[in-house]
Scaffold this active site. Sequence first.
Site, mmCIF file in Angstrom:
data_model
loop_
_atom_site.group_PDB
_atom_site.id
_atom_site.type_symbol
_atom_site.label_atom_id
_atom_site.label_comp_id
_atom_site.label_asym_id
_atom_site.label_seq_id
_atom_site.Cartn_x
_atom_site.Cartn_y
_atom_site.Cartn_z
ATOM 1 C CE LYS A 93 -1.889 2.272 3.448
ATOM 2 N NZ LYS A 93 -2.629 2.667 4.651
ATOM 3 C CG ASP B 203 -7.505 3.805 2.179
ATOM 4 O OD1 ASP B 203 -8.422 3.297 1.472
ATOM 5 O OD2 ASP B 203 -7.478 5.005 2.485
#
Length: 313
Positions: free
Chosen positions: A174, A192
């Site tokens: 991420k 997220d």
Amino acid sequence: MKKAVAAKPVKKAVAAEPVTKAAAAKPAKSVTKAAAAKPAKSVKKAAAKPESRTALVRRARRINRELAEVYPYAHPELDFENPFQLLVATVLSAQTTDLRVNQTTPALFAKYPTPEDLAAANPEDVEELIRPTGFFRAKTKSIMGLAVALRDEFGGEVPGRLEDLVKLPGVGRKTAFVVMGNAFGRPGITVDTHFGRLVRRWKWTEETDPDKVEKAVGELFPKSDWTMLSHRVIFHGRRICHARKPACGACPIAPLCPAYGEGETDPEKAKKLLKYEKGGFPGQRLKPPQSYLDAGGVPAPPLGAPAPPATGE
């Protein structure tokens, strides 16, 4: 002969009775069947028809186009001036808001502007500076560890490749995609909590593992869309499609959403749930892009300063 003649009508009468009963029963039976069948049919119609792959791709891309019109100013909501600052800020953003990170990093970057500076810092001083972001001891270890790795292995420069970024302490896929997409212009999907929640609500995927979500959603869009798609979905999750009470009645993509009705559907009540610039409140960046300001966005206040009052949409 008389007996036979007399017996015939009796036989007919006896036979006629069950025939009449059967004839009377038949319509009743078929009515019962029809009555029983009707609800079953309507349940079948009400049940969601499986969406074809082609239909899913079309709907997903249409949602992306709609979001592009709603958030033409979508951007990463962390303040940064170079790849190193973005990398550190992204690591610090775990388990806290981008706003809190943005209010904390100015002092951190003023004191430690380069990886070499941060690598040579006193850990206790760093802990004190980043304390407002929470989990400050673990985060200090991560950002100082990645600063040492950047200094020793990459000549003080942030690498732009996924395989190099994920080797740095505290950096997962991420974080790597945030840096690649926004500091180097290389496409990546940022999964997220907002992104994962919304794509499941929209039935783009049922996956919960971020890596599997990233793969499933990536297959619905061309690579060139990935970075901006991430910003738009995250913007929408923060402003309208909230975790606990989505503002369904104020949602511009409601007709395309399978989860419509999970939140407030009354337009006036939903309007009161809008966050950030959609509700007339400050955003998360102290120094947002000009396009955001042009669209009516309000910069966030520095740490300790009172937030400006809501101005309405």
